[in-house]
Design a protein around this motif. Structure first.
Motif, mmCIF file in Angstrom:
data_model
loop_
_atom_site.group_PDB
_atom_site.id
_atom_site.type_symbol
_atom_site.label_atom_id
_atom_site.label_comp_id
_atom_site.label_asym_id
_atom_site.label_seq_id
_atom_site.Cartn_x
_atom_site.Cartn_y
_atom_site.Cartn_z
ATOM 1 N N ILE A 165 35.716 34.985 39.709
ATOM 2 C CA ILE A 165 36.889 35.709 40.190
ATOM 3 C C ILE A 165 36.643 36.184 41.613
ATOM 4 O O ILE A 165 35.517 36.163 42.104
ATOM 5 C CB ILE A 165 37.221 36.931 39.298
ATOM 6 N N ASN A 166 37.708 36.626 42.279
ATOM 7 C CA ASN A 166 37.529 37.184 43.619
ATOM 8 C C ASN A 166 37.355 38.697 43.546
ATOM 9 O O ASN A 166 37.533 39.321 42.498
ATOM 10 C CB ASN A 166 38.678 36.790 44.550
ATOM 11 N N ALA A 167 36.986 39.274 44.664
ATOM 12 C CA ALA A 167 36.651 40.699 44.690
ATOM 13 C C ALA A 167 37.874 41.602 44.688
ATOM 14 O O ALA A 167 37.733 42.835 44.694
ATOM 15 C CB ALA A 167 35.784 41.003 45.914
ATOM 16 N N ASN A 168 39.070 41.033 44.672
ATOM 17 C CA ASN A 168 40.292 41.832 44.539
ATOM 18 C C ASN A 168 40.671 42.049 43.076
ATOM 19 O O ASN A 168 41.622 42.774 42.782
ATOM 20 C CB ASN A 168 41.464 41.145 45.247
ATOM 21 N N ALA A 169 39.953 41.427 42.161
ATOM 22 C CA ALA A 169 40.314 41.490 40.751
ATOM 23 C C ALA A 169 40.069 42.890 40.185
ATOM 24 O O ALA A 169 39.200 43.631 40.633
ATOM 25 C CB ALA A 169 39.513 40.464 39.960
ATOM 26 N N THR A 170 40.833 43.213 39.174
ATOM 27 C CA THR A 170 40.645 44.462 38.435
ATOM 28 C C THR A 170 39.676 44.227 37.278
ATOM 29 O O THR A 170 39.350 43.078 36.941
ATOM 30 C CB THR A 170 41.971 44.968 37.878
ATOM 31 N N VAL A 171 39.262 45.301 36.642
ATOM 32 C CA VAL A 171 38.401 45.171 35.469
ATOM 33 C C VAL A 171 39.120 44.391 34.374
ATOM 34 O O VAL A 171 38.529 43.527 33.711
ATOM 35 C CB VAL A 171 37.975 46.560 34.948
ATOM 36 N N GLU A 172 40.409 44.652 34.201
ATOM 37 C CA GLU A 172 41.165 43.951 33.163
ATOM 38 C C GLU A 172 41.225 42.448 33.448
ATOM 39 O O GLU A 172 41.075 41.620 32.539
ATOM 40 C CB GLU A 172 42.583 44.537 33.089
ATOM 41 N N MET A 173 41.411 42.078 34.710
ATOM 42 C CA MET A 173 41.420 40.660 35.080
ATOM 43 C C MET A 173 40.038 40.040 34.850
ATOM 44 O O MET A 173 39.933 38.895 34.388
ATOM 45 C CB MET A 173 41.845 40.511 36.542
ATOM 46 N N ALA A 174 38.993 40.786 35.175
ATOM 47 C CA ALA A 174 37.637 40.286 34.948
ATOM 48 C C ALA A 174 37.412 39.998 33.470
ATOM 49 O O ALA A 174 36.838 38.967 33.099
ATOM 50 C CB ALA A 174 36.620 41.300 35.461
ATOM 51 N N ARG A 175 37.875 40.899 32.609
ATOM 52 C CA ARG A 175 37.721 40.686 31.174
ATOM 53 C C ARG A 175 38.516 39.483 30.694
ATOM 54 O O ARG A 175 38.075 38.725 29.820
ATOM 55 C CB ARG A 175 38.157 41.942 30.421
ATOM 56 N N ARG A 176 39.696 39.269 31.274
ATOM 57 C CA ARG A 176 40.497 38.094 30.919
ATOM 58 C C ARG A 176 39.784 36.803 31.312
ATOM 59 O O ARG A 176 39.802 35.817 30.573
ATOM 60 C CB ARG A 176 41.864 38.150 31.600
ATOM 61 N N ALA A 177 39.155 36.811 32.477
ATOM 62 C CA ALA A 177 38.432 35.624 32.936
ATOM 63 C C ALA A 177 37.267 35.306 32.005
ATOM 64 O O ALA A 177 37.040 34.145 31.643
ATOM 65 C CB ALA A 177 37.934 35.841 34.365
ATOM 66 N N GLN A 214 36.415 33.144 54.926
ATOM 67 C CA GLN A 214 37.370 32.154 54.428
ATOM 68 C C GLN A 214 38.781 32.729 54.360
ATOM 69 O O GLN A 214 39.746 32.084 54.782
ATOM 70 C CB GLN A 214 36.960 31.659 53.041
ATOM 71 N N GLU A 215 38.908 33.943 53.820
ATOM 72 C CA GLU A 215 40.231 34.557 53.707
ATOM 73 C C GLU A 215 40.868 34.757 55.085
ATOM 74 O O GLU A 215 42.074 34.598 55.255
ATOM 75 C CB GLU A 215 40.129 35.903 52.992
ATOM 76 N N THR A 216 40.053 35.099 56.064
ATOM 77 C CA THR A 216 40.561 35.325 57.415
ATOM 78 C C THR A 216 41.139 34.053 58.020
ATOM 79 O O THR A 216 42.177 34.079 58.703
ATOM 80 C CB THR A 216 39.439 35.877 58.318
ATOM 81 N N VAL A 217 40.476 32.933 57.786
ATOM 82 C CA VAL A 217 40.945 31.665 58.346
ATOM 83 C C VAL A 217 42.070 31.070 57.501
ATOM 84 O O VAL A 217 42.957 30.398 58.025
ATOM 85 C CB VAL A 217 39.772 30.670 58.459
ATOM 86 N N MET A 218 42.061 31.334 56.203
ATOM 87 C CA MET A 218 43.096 30.802 55.302
ATOM 88 C C MET A 218 44.478 31.299 55.734
ATOM 89 O O MET A 218 44.684 32.512 55.866
ATOM 90 C CB MET A 218 42.809 31.256 53.871
ATOM 91 N N PRO A 219 45.430 30.404 55.960
ATOM 92 C CA PRO A 219 46.750 30.851 56.431
ATOM 93 C C PRO A 219 47.392 31.905 55.532
ATOM 94 O O PRO A 219 48.015 32.850 56.018
ATOM 95 C CB PRO A 219 47.567 29.553 56.440
ATOM 96 N N GLU A 220 47.225 31.765 54.211
ATOM 97 C CA GLU A 220 47.832 32.701 53.266
ATOM 98 C C GLU A 220 46.806 33.653 52.678
ATOM 99 O O GLU A 220 47.040 34.278 51.652
ATOM 100 C CB GLU A 220 48.546 31.934 52.150
ATOM 101 N N GLY A 221 45.653 33.813 53.354
ATOM 102 C CA GLY A 221 44.550 34.585 52.802
ATOM 103 C C GLY A 221 44.732 36.086 52.875
ATOM 104 O O GLY A 221 45.655 36.605 53.516
ATOM 105 N N ASP A 222 43.816 36.794 52.195
ATOM 106 C CA ASP A 222 43.824 38.252 52.216
ATOM 107 C C ASP A 222 43.425 38.763 53.598
ATOM 108 O O ASP A 222 42.704 38.104 54.344
ATOM 109 C CB ASP A 222 42.841 38.813 51.185
ATOM 110 N N ARG A 223 43.858 39.978 53.898
ATOM 111 C CA ARG A 223 43.517 40.600 55.174
ATOM 112 C C ARG A 223 42.961 42.011 54.977
ATOM 113 O O ARG A 223 42.708 42.719 55.952
ATOM 114 C CB ARG A 223 44.755 40.663 56.084
ATOM 115 N N SER A 224 42.767 42.414 53.727
ATOM 116 C CA SER A 224 42.269 43.751 53.420
ATOM 117 C C SER A 224 41.012 43.616 52.558
ATOM 118 O O SER A 224 41.065 43.040 51.466
ATOM 119 C CB SER A 224 43.337 44.562 52.665
#
Length: 368
Positions: A123-135, A152-162
């Motif tokens: 999972i990515n580091a934006n995931a919640t504990v609940e999402m982690a458990r689902r994975a 990677q997120e910075t270069v990705m056109p639709e990537g995260d910025r936070s």
């Protein structure tokens, strides 16, 4: 859109590995050859232990893909190869599943084909504990990878910025799931300072995933209308640089990024890695030759790594950290700038009191 991006990643990663040059900083690491250090092959065990985890071989198929019909077929083939060779395997990021549960089988196929193997959900580091458990539940995973990929997120056109929330989220997930958490980079490396922070967060192990393998900044740049970030091609630290930077840090480290052959695996283990993973080479192999080709490659790697350990006198992967290694070139310069001593690595076998090395040392020193 997510499925299209995952297919793009596979295509660009494969193209990268087909045109990759042969050199990386693993070539700046060499073993000192001691002609009488060899042991019996029957005394060698490939089993490795780290952070409460035990694997029968110190190799793993690292996170790649999932989320589309094409990538689901790739995950199936990777899982079969892992099952047939006993290596552990990580799925690609399950983020597509969180957005669309209809793609669940492109990930869960790994467990279907490899029911008894060691599988890591990712999972990515934006995931919640609940999402982690689902994975974890989706894969019936034995461990959870959390990837950190700000470049990677910075270069990705639709990537995260936070990115400020990543640390606190990782800490909550590590405390909130019932399987070991392993944090990994995606090809830019983990510094000593980062490893110390991860240790404080309760992370069980870290995959340094340095530069030298698949370059996700280049992949995301290739997906842009204009290659605005081509100047980031050399960003980050190599895998051997990260391993040397991690010397003395308490958290176990895994090595991926730029692993080309069993000698690189032995080098990584000698620099302190508990296990060694690869993605791009294994992906290219399975796409070009199918499951049989990847099974053959993994079996060959296992056999050759055992052979190298026999020559080096290492009965376990951890014993490779007792072998004398030399650090050259740009890698040595990195160590000098980071205050990492390399001279002791060239004679560390003396500290373990083997008769052969002590005899040579005493004779050369004039004490006999």
């Amino acid at each position: 859109m997510i499925a299209e991006r995952k297919d793009d990643h596979v295509r660009f990663a494969t193209e990268q590995h087909r045109r990759r040059s042969g050199h990386n900083q693993f070539d700046d690491v060499s073993f000192v050859h001691h002609a009488l250090s060899g042991i019996d092959r029957s005394d060698v065990s490939l089993a490795t232990r780290f952070g409460g985890i035990e694997w029968q071989v110190p190799l793993y198929i690292n996170a790649m893909t999932g989320g589309s019909p094409k990538t689901g077929a790739i995950n199936r083939d990777l899982a079969i190869a892992a099952r047939e060779t006993g290596v552990s395997i990580a799925t690609g990021s399950v983020s597509p599943y969180f957005a669309d549960e209809s793609v669940a089988d492109t990930f869960s196929v790994m467990r279907k084909e490899n029911p008894d193997g060691f599988i890591l959900a990712n999972i990515n580091a934006n995931a919640t504990v609940e999402m982690a458990r689902r994975a974890v539940g989706l894969l019936r995973a034995d461990a959870l990878q959390i990837h950190v990929n700000a470049v990677q997120e910075t270069v990705m056109p639709e990537g995260d910025r936070s990115f400020a929330s990543w640390g606190p989220r990782i800490e909550r997930i590590a405390a909130g799931v019932d399987v070991p958490v392993i944090v990994k980079e995606v090809g830019f490396g983990l510094s000593r300072e980062t490893l110390l922070r991860l240790q404080e967060m309760g992370v069980r192990a870290a995959d340094v995933a340095g530069s030298g393998g698949t370059n996700f900044a280049r992949i995301e740049n290739d997906r842009r209308d204009r290659p605005d970030y081509s100047y980031l091609d050399g960003w980050g630290q190599s895998t051997p640089a990260c391993l040397l930077d991690a010397q003395g840090v308490g958290i176990p480290v895994l090595a991926s990024g730029g692993i080309r052959h069993p000698l690189d695996a032995a080098r990584a283990l000698a620099l302190g890695a508990s296990a060694v993973g690869a993605s791009g080479l294994f992906l290219r192999t399975v796409l070009d030759g199918g499951v049989a080709a990847l099974v053959s490659l993994l079996s060959s790697w296992t056999d050759q790594l055992e052979a190298l350990m026999t020559v080096l006198g290492a009965s376990t992967p951890a014993d490779l950290t007792r072998c004398d290694v030399l650090v050259h070139g740009d890698l040595r310069a990195f160590c000098a700038d980071r205050g990492i001593g390399t001279r002791r690595l060239a004679t560390r076998s003396l500290s373990y009191g083997t008769d052969f090395h002590h005899t040579n040392h005493e004779t050369i020193g004039g004490t006999r």
